[in-house]
Design an enzyme around this catalytic site. Structure first.
Site, PDB file in Angstrom:
ATOM      1  N   ASP A  66     -40.882 -21.652  -5.064  1.00  0.00           N
ATOM      2  CA  ASP A  66     -40.348 -20.298  -5.259  1.00  0.00           C
ATOM      3  C   ASP A  66     -41.362 -19.201  -4.922  1.00  0.00           C
ATOM      4  O   ASP A  66     -41.318 -18.121  -5.500  1.00  0.00           O
ATOM      5  CB  ASP A  66     -39.859 -20.099  -6.707  1.00  0.00           C
ATOM      6  CG  ASP A  66     -38.900 -21.196  -7.126  1.00  0.00           C
ATOM      7  OD1 ASP A  66     -38.015 -21.527  -6.333  1.00  0.00           O
ATOM      8  OD2 ASP A  66     -39.060 -21.729  -8.242  1.00  0.00           O
ATOM      9  N   LYS A 122     -41.094 -18.542   0.405  1.00  0.00           N
ATOM     10  CA  LYS A 122     -41.258 -19.142   1.734  1.00  0.00           C
ATOM     11  C   LYS A 122     -40.122 -18.769   2.681  1.00  0.00           C
ATOM     12  O   LYS A 122     -40.342 -18.514   3.848  1.00  0.00           O
ATOM     13  CB  LYS A 122     -41.302 -20.679   1.628  1.00  0.00           C
ATOM     14  CG  LYS A 122     -42.490 -21.205   0.880  1.00  0.00           C
ATOM     15  CD  LYS A 122     -42.443 -22.724   0.782  1.00  0.00           C
ATOM     16  CE  LYS A 122     -41.387 -23.236  -0.170  1.00  0.00           C
ATOM     17  NZ  LYS A 122     -41.623 -22.946  -1.587  1.00  0.00           N
ATOM     18  N   GLY A 145     -34.452 -24.016  -2.779  1.00  0.00           N
ATOM     19  CA  GLY A 145     -33.549 -22.864  -2.693  1.00  0.00           C
ATOM     20  C   GLY A 145     -34.306 -21.752  -2.018  1.00  0.00           C
ATOM     21  O   GLY A 145     -35.243 -21.205  -2.596  1.00  0.00           O
ATOM     22  N   HIS A 146     -33.972 -21.471  -0.786  1.00  0.00           N
ATOM     23  CA  HIS A 146     -34.685 -20.430  -0.062  1.00  0.00           C
ATOM     24  C   HIS A 146     -33.807 -19.192   0.060  1.00  0.00           C
ATOM     25  O   HIS A 146     -32.797 -19.198   0.734  1.00  0.00           O
ATOM     26  CB  HIS A 146     -35.123 -20.954   1.310  1.00  0.00           C
ATOM     27  CG  HIS A 146     -36.163 -22.028   1.208  1.00  0.00           C
ATOM     28  ND1 HIS A 146     -36.476 -22.890   2.210  1.00  0.00           N
ATOM     29  CD2 HIS A 146     -36.964 -22.375   0.168  1.00  0.00           C
ATOM     30  CE1 HIS A 146     -37.432 -23.717   1.801  1.00  0.00           C
ATOM     31  NE2 HIS A 146     -37.733 -23.423   0.571  1.00  0.00           N
ATOM     32  N   GLN A 155     -40.480 -26.628  -2.063  1.00  0.00           N
ATOM     33  CA  GLN A 155     -41.235 -26.740  -3.315  1.00  0.00           C
ATOM     34  C   GLN A 155     -42.663 -26.190  -3.111  1.00  0.00           C
ATOM     35  O   GLN A 155     -42.837 -25.307  -2.301  1.00  0.00           O
ATOM     36  CB  GLN A 155     -41.257 -28.172  -3.854  1.00  0.00           C
ATOM     37  CG  GLN A 155     -39.899 -28.675  -4.337  1.00  0.00           C
ATOM     38  CD  GLN A 155     -39.048 -29.259  -3.228  1.00  0.00           C
ATOM     39  OE1 GLN A 155     -39.499 -30.034  -2.409  1.00  0.00           O
ATOM     40  NE2 GLN A 155     -37.777 -28.899  -3.199  1.00  0.00           N
TER      41      GLN A 155
HETATM   42  P1  IMP Z   1     -36.548 -32.677  -8.560  1.00  0.00           P
HETATM   43  O1  IMP Z   1     -37.195 -32.257  -7.277  1.00  0.00           O
HETATM   44  O2  IMP Z   1     -35.115 -32.245  -8.679  1.00  0.00           O
HETATM   45  O3  IMP Z   1     -36.752 -34.123  -8.861  1.00  0.00           O
HETATM   46  O4  IMP Z   1     -37.293 -31.885  -9.755  1.00  0.00           O
HETATM   47  C1  IMP Z   1     -38.646 -32.154 -10.117  1.00  0.00           C
HETATM   48  C2  IMP Z   1     -39.372 -30.865 -10.490  1.00  0.00           C
HETATM   49  O5  IMP Z   1     -39.519 -30.050  -9.335  1.00  0.00           O
HETATM   50  C3  IMP Z   1     -38.640 -29.997 -11.515  1.00  0.00           C
HETATM   51  O6  IMP Z   1     -39.603 -29.356 -12.344  1.00  0.00           O
HETATM   52  C4  IMP Z   1     -37.926 -28.954 -10.662  1.00  0.00           C
HETATM   53  O7  IMP Z   1     -37.678 -27.768 -11.372  1.00  0.00           O
HETATM   54  C5  IMP Z   1     -38.965 -28.753  -9.575  1.00  0.00           C
HETATM   55  N1  IMP Z   1     -38.400 -28.273  -8.319  1.00  0.00           N
HETATM   56  C6  IMP Z   1     -37.725 -28.987  -7.384  1.00  0.00           C
HETATM   57  N2  IMP Z   1     -37.393 -28.217  -6.346  1.00  0.00           N
HETATM   58  C7  IMP Z   1     -37.877 -26.999  -6.605  1.00  0.00           C
HETATM   59  C8  IMP Z   1     -37.891 -25.767  -5.864  1.00  0.00           C
HETATM   60  O8  IMP Z   1     -37.412 -25.664  -4.739  1.00  0.00           O
HETATM   61  N3  IMP Z   1     -38.498 -24.720  -6.474  1.00  0.00           N
HETATM   62  C9  IMP Z   1     -39.091 -24.822  -7.686  1.00  0.00           C
HETATM   63  N4  IMP Z   1     -39.124 -25.945  -8.391  1.00  0.00           N
HETATM   64  C10 IMP Z   1     -38.527 -27.028  -7.858  1.00  0.00           C
END
Ligand code: IMP
Length: 425
Positions: A14, A17, A41-42, A225
């Site tokens: 977040d 990007k 989520g972009h 991420q």
């Molecule tokens: P997962 O990727 O759904 O397995 O989540 C694992 C961790 O990564 C959690 O803490 C999510 O909130 C975090 N996470 C996954 N994708 C994003 C993103 O695009 N932005 C921020 N946090 C993310």
């Protein structure tokens, strides 16, 4: 002239990007996603219109730019198709410009079920995943039982693979979690329909990317991420299940490491995190609430409020090292406009960089305070216009991390940036 530029987050995701990728795609021929899935989520704001992309590279809003989803991305076909249809409904031409790697692992319905069941079982110790099946799909890939996009395209092969893998997962769903097993017919029929929809977009992405390089095209590699969510270098086990750091731009696309000329690391001027896990500089006071309010800190994928805190330079320096960052982009500087005093974390006390969950818990951040500027920087495009106090924070970030700041973002719009060195040229 750069051949390929990697853009990635240096924090917990977040960092903004999407906006930077969109801005730089003006001079790119192709944009490539190489890891993660629709957990990303972009958010892009163009002419006051907001678009959130989860799987499709942010370059899709630029006409003529080709978009690739590489082998390192886990693809949930329902989410992908929905995103394609939504974009097409708003007039964006997607299907003629989007290419999907046949080697990419598929997120199947049982991955989503398992992700949610596991999180529920963990209770207070939950990772706080996005519940989208990301982890279980990557696990199947490493366990060598995963279904790839290329498998979806062959009905007989899919039937055989799915029979085995669903038998395995249904056993766990039923006997370990005590939940309802999934129906083979439903999963299979649905997958066949999805395969028909995406068939023409599925190609050998690696081959095509090298073709681009051979003809002198510019590639933009779009990370998802952030570095602290990296499966190896992040705050394990509160991480995502892919490598979010720059090496993944190579393994997740098939580019050679020497094909990458520049790595742009995006960092907010402060820090946010969604989900559980360690966050040394997290604020629980008025300053934290002010950051959340001014930064509109709600997750783009799940809508969850983001935890907020000061910029952690110890973690940023580690991200600079692990990613081999060429230049930094500091985003949301304008969010700090109202603060009387701004803190930057410069040490974890006598703690070395944590390598295990319990070590993160005992980190005591040490801060250096800087005077705020208490005037608007919103929309500034020239470094000379920045207040001296803001400039000294930028200078400090550079000297502490050893990486130059090449861009500063001063608002959500495409044009609200200070460009100090163009990563694309
Ligand atoms: P997962 O990727 O759904 O397995 O989540 C694992 C961790 O990564 C959690 O803490 C999510 O909130 C975090 N996470 C996954 N994708 C994003 C993103 O695009 N932005 C921020 N946090 C993310």
């Amino acid at each position: 002239m750069k051949k390929s530029v990697v853009i990635l987050g240096t924090q917990w995701g977040d960092e903004g990007k999407g906006k930077i990728v969109d801005l730089l795609t003006e001079r790119a021929d192709a944009v490539v996603r190489f890891q993660g899935g629709h957990n990303a989520g972009h958010t892009l704001i163009i002419n006051d219109e907001k678009t959130v992309l989860h799987l499709i590279p942010s370059g899709i809003l630029r006409e003529g730019v080709k978009c690739y989803i590489g082998n390192g991305v886990v693809i949930e076909p329902t989410a992908l198709i929905k995103e394609i249809k939504n974009l097409e409904a708003s007039g964006v031409d997607v299907q003629s410009r989007l290419y999907i790697s046949k080697s990419a692992p598929v997120i199947m319905p049982y991955h989503i079920t398992l992700d949610q069941l596991r999180e529920a079982k963990k209770g207070k110790k939950a990772i706080g995943t996005t519940g989208r099946g990301i982890g279980p799909s990557y696990e199947d890939k490493v366990a060598r039982r995963g279904i790839r996009i290329g498998d979806l395209l062959h009905a007989d092969l899919l039937k055989e693979k799915l029979t085995h893998v669903l038998e395995y997962h249904n056993f766990v769903i039923k006997n370990y979690h005590g939940a309802e097993p999934l129906s083979f017919d439903e999963v299979y029929q649905n997958a066949l329909q999805q395969a028909d929809f995406i068939r023409d977009m599925c190609i050998d992405v690696t081959g095509e990317l090298h073709h681009h390089l051979n003809q002198g095209d510019k590639l933009l590699m779009e990370g998802a991420q952030g570095s602290l969510l990296d499966i190896d270098h992040g705050t394990y086990p509160f991480v995502t299940s892919s490598n979010t750091t720059s090496g993944s731009a190579s393994t997740g696309s098939g580019l050679g490491v020497t094909d990458i000329d520049y790595v742009l690391g995006i960092t907010k001027a402060y820090t946010t995190r969604v989900g559980g896990g360690p966050f040394p500089t997290e604020l629980f006071d008025e300053d934290g609430a002010e950051l959340a309010k001014r930064g509109v800190e709600f997750g783009a994928t799940t809508g969850r409020p983001r935890r907020c805190g000061w910029l952690d330079l110890v973690a940023l320096k580690r991200a600079v090292q692990v990613n081999g960052i060429t230049g930094l982009c500091v985003t949301k500087l304008d969010v700090l406009d109202t603060f009387k005093s701004i803190k930057l974390c410069t040490s974890y006390g006598d703690h070395s960089f944590p390598g295990a969950a319990h070590e993160w818990e005992s980190v005591q951040p040490v801060y250096q305070s800087f005077p705020g500027w208490q005037s608007s920087t919103r929309g500034m495009t020239e470094i000379k216009d920045l207040p001296a106090q803001a400039k000294s924070i930028i200078d400090f970030i550079e000297s502490f991390t050893g990486a130059p700041v090449h861009m500063i973002s001063t608002g959500p719009d495409r044009n609200e940036n200070i460009m100090l060195a163009d990563p694309m040229s």
